[in-house]
Design a protein around this motif. Structure first.
Motif, PDB file in Angstrom:
ATOM      1  N   ARG A 298      -9.066  19.374 -10.281  1.00 12.92           N
ATOM      2  CA  ARG A 298      -8.132  20.163 -11.086  1.00 12.92           C
ATOM      3  C   ARG A 298      -8.736  20.380 -12.473  1.00 12.92           C
ATOM      4  O   ARG A 298      -9.657  19.681 -12.886  1.00 12.92           O
ATOM      5  CB  ARG A 298      -6.794  19.435 -11.173  1.00 12.92           C
TER       6      ARG A 298
ATOM      7  N   GLN B 166     -11.143  24.496  -5.304  1.00 11.72           N
ATOM      8  CA  GLN B 166     -10.044  23.533  -5.220  1.00 11.72           C
ATOM      9  C   GLN B 166      -9.349  23.596  -3.866  1.00 11.72           C
ATOM     10  O   GLN B 166      -8.771  22.613  -3.428  1.00 11.72           O
ATOM     11  CB  GLN B 166      -9.020  23.787  -6.321  1.00 11.72           C
ATOM     12  N   THR B 167      -9.403  24.736  -3.215  1.00 17.23           N
ATOM     13  CA  THR B 167      -8.654  24.902  -1.958  1.00 17.23           C
ATOM     14  C   THR B 167      -9.496  25.379  -0.777  1.00 17.23           C
ATOM     15  O   THR B 167      -8.948  25.709   0.279  1.00 17.23           O
ATOM     16  CB  THR B 167      -7.498  25.904  -2.158  1.00 17.23           C
TER      17      THR B 167
ATOM     18  N   THR C 184     -12.811  18.354  -2.259  1.00 13.39           N
ATOM     19  CA  THR C 184     -12.568  19.663  -2.857  1.00 13.39           C
ATOM     20  C   THR C 184     -12.679  19.562  -4.375  1.00 13.39           C
ATOM     21  O   THR C 184     -12.597  18.470  -4.954  1.00 13.39           O
ATOM     22  CB  THR C 184     -11.181  20.197  -2.453  1.00 13.39           C
TER      23      THR C 184
ATOM     24  N   THR D  36      -9.328  16.361  -3.045  1.00 17.91           N
ATOM     25  CA  THR D  36      -8.987  15.614  -1.832  1.00 17.91           C
ATOM     26  C   THR D  36     -10.220  15.450  -0.957  1.00 17.91           C
ATOM     27  O   THR D  36     -10.968  16.407  -0.756  1.00 17.91           O
ATOM     28  CB  THR D  36      -7.876  16.354  -1.050  1.00 17.91           C
TER      29      THR D  36
ATOM     30  N   TYR E 151     -12.049  15.145   2.548  1.00 18.97           N
ATOM     31  CA  TYR E 151     -11.897  15.581   3.933  1.00 18.97           C
ATOM     32  C   TYR E 151     -13.093  15.103   4.743  1.00 18.97           C
ATOM     33  O   TYR E 151     -14.198  14.980   4.221  1.00 18.97           O
ATOM     34  CB  TYR E 151     -11.816  17.109   4.028  1.00 18.97           C
TER      35      TYR E 151
ATOM     36  N   SER F 272      -7.994  14.855   7.166  1.00 23.18           N
ATOM     37  CA  SER F 272      -7.928  13.792   6.159  1.00 23.18           C
ATOM     38  C   SER F 272      -8.364  12.439   6.710  1.00 23.18           C
ATOM     39  O   SER F 272      -8.480  11.482   5.957  1.00 23.18           O
ATOM     40  CB  SER F 272      -6.508  13.703   5.597  1.00 23.18           C
TER      41      SER F 272
ATOM     42  N   GLU G  98      -6.936  26.763   2.366  1.00 23.02           N
ATOM     43  CA  GLU G  98      -5.661  26.064   2.220  1.00 23.02           C
ATOM     44  C   GLU G  98      -5.826  24.542   2.202  1.00 23.02           C
ATOM     45  O   GLU G  98      -5.010  23.796   2.744  1.00 23.02           O
ATOM     46  CB  GLU G  98      -4.674  26.507   3.309  1.00 23.02           C
ATOM     47  N   LEU G  99      -6.901  24.091   1.553  1.00 25.74           N
ATOM     48  CA  LEU G  99      -7.127  22.661   1.364  1.00 25.74           C
ATOM     49  C   LEU G  99      -6.445  22.215   0.067  1.00 25.74           C
ATOM     50  O   LEU G  99      -6.061  23.040  -0.766  1.00 25.74           O
ATOM     51  CB  LEU G  99      -8.633  22.380   1.292  1.00 25.74           C
ATOM     52  N   GLU G 100      -6.311  20.925  -0.094  1.00 24.47           N
ATOM     53  CA  GLU G 100      -5.707  20.365  -1.308  1.00 24.47           C
ATOM     54  C   GLU G 100      -6.787  20.064  -2.355  1.00 24.47           C
ATOM     55  O   GLU G 100      -7.861  19.571  -2.003  1.00 24.47           O
ATOM     56  CB  GLU G 100      -4.955  19.068  -0.973  1.00 24.47           C
TER      57      GLU G 100
END
Length: 181
Positions: free
Chosen positions: A89, A12-13, A86, A61, A63, A33, A56-58
């Protein structure tokens, strides 16, 4: 490129990008982004095989990314820009692809990769026997990676070590997975 950039171990990150150049070189991974890829990470370890993890990615999301490598003599190599998303959730549905036994069948593997990418999966699970003989470099560089490039440049690859990989250094050099891989 000996091996064009491909994705591994996405969370996720985080996302890991791996590529190989024909000579020892420096490595930078530009990402962001937008297609401008306004951020970058450098590797402290020059070599022919480059592995850089973005952190530390969202979650969930998209990229953009591209790689840069430079040799000591000033030769410069830049990849095409590609994208990744990524991991989702916990409550978000997702799809994934499972394939195996791509060994010695790059034409078939390429068709499978194209079909799989058309479905826009979140990741690829390879059930083993990636190559015919893991100790033969060209089975990786001329067959496995080129045949799956359309897919693995956009979604992370999670491989399983098969008997045809023969526990070869090639597998462990290319695959950036948690220990013990």
């Amino acid at each position: 490129f000996v091996v064009k950039p491909f994705l591994q171990y996405g969370t996720q990150t985080s996302m890991t990008v791996v590529w190989q150049t024909s000579q020892e070189s420096s490595a930078e991974l530009h990402y962001g982004s937008t297609v401008a890829c306004e951020e970058f990470v450098s590797s402290d370890n020059p070599g022919p095989i480059h592995t850089i993890q973005l952190n530390e990615l969202e979650p969930e999301t998209q990229y953009f990314y591209r790689t840069f490598s430079e040799t000591e003599d000033g030769s410069f190599l830049e990849s095409q820009t590609s994208t990744f998303v990524t991991a989702v959730r916990e409550q978000t549905p997702f799809a994934f692809v499972v394939i195996g036994d791509t060994q010695g069948n790059p034409a078939v593997a390429s068709k499978l990769a194209a079909h799989a990418w058309a479905q826009r999966p979140s990741f690829l699970l390879h059930a083993g026997d990636l190559v015919d003989t893991g100790t033969i470099d060209t089975h990786w560089t001329m067959q496995f990676f080129p045949s799956l490039q359309e897919l693995i440049s956009r979604v992370p690859l999670y491989p399983v070590l098969g008997n045809h990989e023969r526990n070869a250094d090639n597998y462990f050099d290319y695959m950036a997975l948690p220990a013990p891989e």
